[in-house]
Design a protein around this motif. Sequence first.
Motif, PDB file in Angstrom:
ATOM      1  N   MET A 115      20.506   0.395  -3.230  1.00 10.45           N
ATOM      2  CA  MET A 115      19.642   1.496  -2.798  1.00 10.45           C
ATOM      3  C   MET A 115      18.185   1.241  -3.173  1.00 10.45           C
ATOM      4  N   GLY A 116      17.947   0.526  -4.281  1.00 10.72           N
ATOM      5  CA  GLY A 116      16.586   0.125  -4.630  1.00 10.72           C
ATOM      6  C   GLY A 116      16.005  -0.824  -3.596  1.00 10.72           C
ATOM      7  N   ILE A 117      16.823  -1.749  -3.111  1.00 17.17           N
ATOM      8  CA  ILE A 117      16.383  -2.679  -2.067  1.00 17.17           C
ATOM      9  C   ILE A 117      16.097  -1.931  -0.777  1.00 17.17           C
ATOM     10  N   VAL A 118      16.969  -0.995  -0.419  1.00 16.98           N
ATOM     11  CA  VAL A 118      16.758  -0.195   0.794  1.00 16.98           C
ATOM     12  C   VAL A 118      15.454   0.588   0.684  1.00 16.98           C
ATOM     13  N   PHE A 119      15.185   1.137  -0.491  1.00 16.24           N
ATOM     14  CA  PHE A 119      13.936   1.876  -0.697  1.00 16.24           C
ATOM     15  C   PHE A 119      12.732   0.967  -0.494  1.00 16.24           C
ATOM     16  N   LYS A 120      12.811  -0.254  -1.001  1.00 21.29           N
ATOM     17  CA  LYS A 120      11.678  -1.185  -0.893  1.00 21.29           C
ATOM     18  C   LYS A 120      11.426  -1.637   0.544  1.00 21.29           C
ATOM     19  N   ILE A 121      12.476  -1.806   1.344  1.00 20.43           N
ATOM     20  CA  ILE A 121      12.284  -2.308   2.705  1.00 20.43           C
ATOM     21  C   ILE A 121      12.065  -1.200   3.721  1.00 20.43           C
ATOM     22  N   ASP A 122      12.212   0.048   3.331  1.00 18.73           N
ATOM     23  CA  ASP A 122      12.011   1.170   4.243  1.00 18.73           C
ATOM     24  C   ASP A 122      10.528   1.289   4.583  1.00 18.73           C
ATOM     25  N   PRO A 123      10.181   1.241   5.866  1.00 17.51           N
ATOM     26  CA  PRO A 123       8.763   1.309   6.243  1.00 17.51           C
ATOM     27  C   PRO A 123       8.098   2.620   5.830  1.00 17.51           C
ATOM     28  N   ALA A 124       8.835   3.686   5.698  1.00 23.25           N
ATOM     29  CA  ALA A 124       8.258   4.976   5.308  1.00 23.25           C
ATOM     30  C   ALA A 124       7.757   4.935   3.865  1.00 23.25           C
ATOM     31  N   ASN A 125       8.237   4.007   3.064  1.00 27.76           N
ATOM     32  CA  ASN A 125       7.814   3.906   1.676  1.00 27.76           C
ATOM     33  C   ASN A 125       6.737   2.865   1.446  1.00 27.76           C
ATOM     34  N   GLN A 126       6.299   2.222   2.515  1.00 27.71           N
ATOM     35  CA  GLN A 126       5.252   1.216   2.369  1.00 27.71           C
ATOM     36  C   GLN A 126       3.912   1.894   2.104  1.00 27.71           C
ATOM     37  N   GLU A 127       3.042   1.204   1.436  1.00 22.12           N
ATOM     38  CA  GLU A 127       1.732   1.745   1.094  1.00 22.12           C
ATOM     39  C   GLU A 127       0.940   2.042   2.352  1.00 22.12           C
ATOM     40  N   GLY A 128       0.411   3.254   2.429  1.00 17.72           N
ATOM     41  CA  GLY A 128      -0.384   3.658   3.582  1.00 17.72           C
ATOM     42  C   GLY A 128       0.432   4.083   4.781  1.00 17.72           C
ATOM     43  N   GLY A 129       1.744   4.095   4.669  1.00 24.36           N
ATOM     44  CA  GLY A 129       2.595   4.483   5.786  1.00 24.36           C
ATOM     45  C   GLY A 129       2.833   5.974   5.801  1.00 24.36           C
ATOM     46  N   ASP A 130       2.355   6.637   6.855  1.00 23.66           N
ATOM     47  CA  ASP A 130       2.597   8.075   7.023  1.00 23.66           C
ATOM     48  C   ASP A 130       3.739   8.261   8.010  1.00 23.66           C
ATOM     49  N   THR A 131       4.667   9.129   7.655  1.00 23.05           N
ATOM     50  CA  THR A 131       5.780   9.416   8.552  1.00 23.05           C
ATOM     51  C   THR A 131       5.513  10.657   9.379  1.00 23.05           C
ATOM     52  N   GLU A 132       4.435  11.351   9.078  1.00 22.57           N
ATOM     53  CA  GLU A 132       4.126  12.589   9.822  1.00 22.57           C
ATOM     54  C   GLU A 132       3.178  12.330  10.951  1.00 22.57           C
TER      55      GLU A 132
END
Length: 67
Positions: free
Chosen positions: A50-67
Amino acid sequence: MKLGHFLSMIPFLGMLFSLPLVNRVEPFVLGLPFFMFWIVLWVILTTLIMGIVFKIDPANQEGGDTE
């Protein structure tokens, strides 16, 4: 995000389908019956996955807005 979905399924499938195969008391691993060690191992693996999934999720990337 397909990779994240696949990785998220691994702990579920590992616990669901492997438990009948490892349902035995012996051998003892780290002082635990094998069945209990297997469950503890999957708890640790699930945390790592789950830590790996969190790291590769584009929504968690720096500067990535999901809204």
